[in-house]
Write an enzyme that holds these catalytic residues in place. Sequence first.
Site, short mmCIF file in Angstrom:
data_model
loop_
_atom_site.label_atom_id
_atom_site.label_comp_id
_atom_site.label_asym_id
_atom_site.label_seq_id
_atom_site.Cartn_x
_atom_site.Cartn_y
_atom_site.Cartn_z
CB SER A 4 38.60 38.47 34.45
OG SER A 4 38.39 37.30 35.19
N1 SAH Z 1 34.97 36.73 38.21
C1 SAH Z 1 36.07 37.29 38.95
C2 SAH Z 1 37.39 36.66 38.56
C3 SAH Z 1 38.12 36.20 39.76
S1 SAH Z 1 39.51 35.12 39.52
C4 SAH Z 1 36.09 38.80 38.82
O1 SAH Z 1 35.31 39.36 38.06
O2 SAH Z 1 36.88 39.45 39.52
C5 SAH Z 1 38.77 33.53 39.79
C6 SAH Z 1 38.17 33.27 41.14
O3 SAH Z 1 37.73 31.91 41.16
C7 SAH Z 1 39.14 33.40 42.32
O4 SAH Z 1 38.62 34.33 43.24
C8 SAH Z 1 39.20 31.98 42.91
O5 SAH Z 1 39.33 31.97 44.32
C9 SAH Z 1 37.87 31.41 42.47
N2 SAH Z 1 37.80 29.95 42.42
C10 SAH Z 1 38.72 29.07 41.97
N3 SAH Z 1 38.28 27.81 42.09
C11 SAH Z 1 37.03 27.88 42.63
C12 SAH Z 1 36.04 26.93 43.04
N4 SAH Z 1 36.25 25.60 42.92
N5 SAH Z 1 34.89 27.37 43.57
C13 SAH Z 1 34.65 28.70 43.72
N6 SAH Z 1 35.54 29.66 43.36
C14 SAH Z 1 36.72 29.27 42.84
#
Ligand code: SAH
Length: 218
Positions: free
Chosen positions: A64
Amino acid sequence: MHDSYRHKGLRRQLIEELQKKGITNEAVLNAMNTLPRHFFLEKAFEEWAYADKAFPIGSEQTISQPYTVAYMTSLLAIEKKQKVLEIGTGSGYQAGILSLLGARVYTVERQEELFLKTKDFLKALNLPNIRCFFRDGSVGLPEFEPYDRIIVTAAAASVPEALKEQLAVGGILVIPVGGEEGQIMHKITRLSETEYDTKNYEKFRFVPFLSGVNKRGK
Ligand code: SAH
């Protein structure tokens, strides 16, 4: 992994940029000034680590944007020792910030490849109190409920009921809600067993919140 003076300087500049954009929470800014974001990107992309931008991290996911992390973490208003559930581990950066704020972090990821990589990486960083789970976060993480705070870092079409149920009374859920064109940040406070208060904030753009899990190599 090496944190040079140059990296520290770039990080300081990023913090100033976040302050200019309206982030005022000192604890959040301190945590972001402490955690080297460049550790969370591939070596080749290190140069990008201190730009206020989201960045690809593999498995079609992104780390993010720093502003988004700062914004959401400020809304969460973390207190030490609180139990915090994160949906969407991704690179682990947000989980790392929560850990530095003294939270007991439970983080869930649905992409197995990313889960395995980030779990080992966070362990190597020696950040305290982070537990990683390979799960579909739309059902939350019932084993360890209730949570004082819940943060969803992917775009949800609606607020999953399970997450509201797993919130402690007095707890706060921060979640971006909306379609592909953009999501409105929601802060939902659980007032009692049955009552919730919802406040809406700025618009953001996240990768989609998907259901089910994605096994490695599939
Ligand atoms: N918090 C992360 C942001 C990652 S982007 C960081 O600091 O880097 C969002 C993430 O949510 C992705 O890796 C995606 O695979 C995950 N995601 C999406 N839907 C999800 C779900 N239902 N359960 C768990 N993870 C999920």
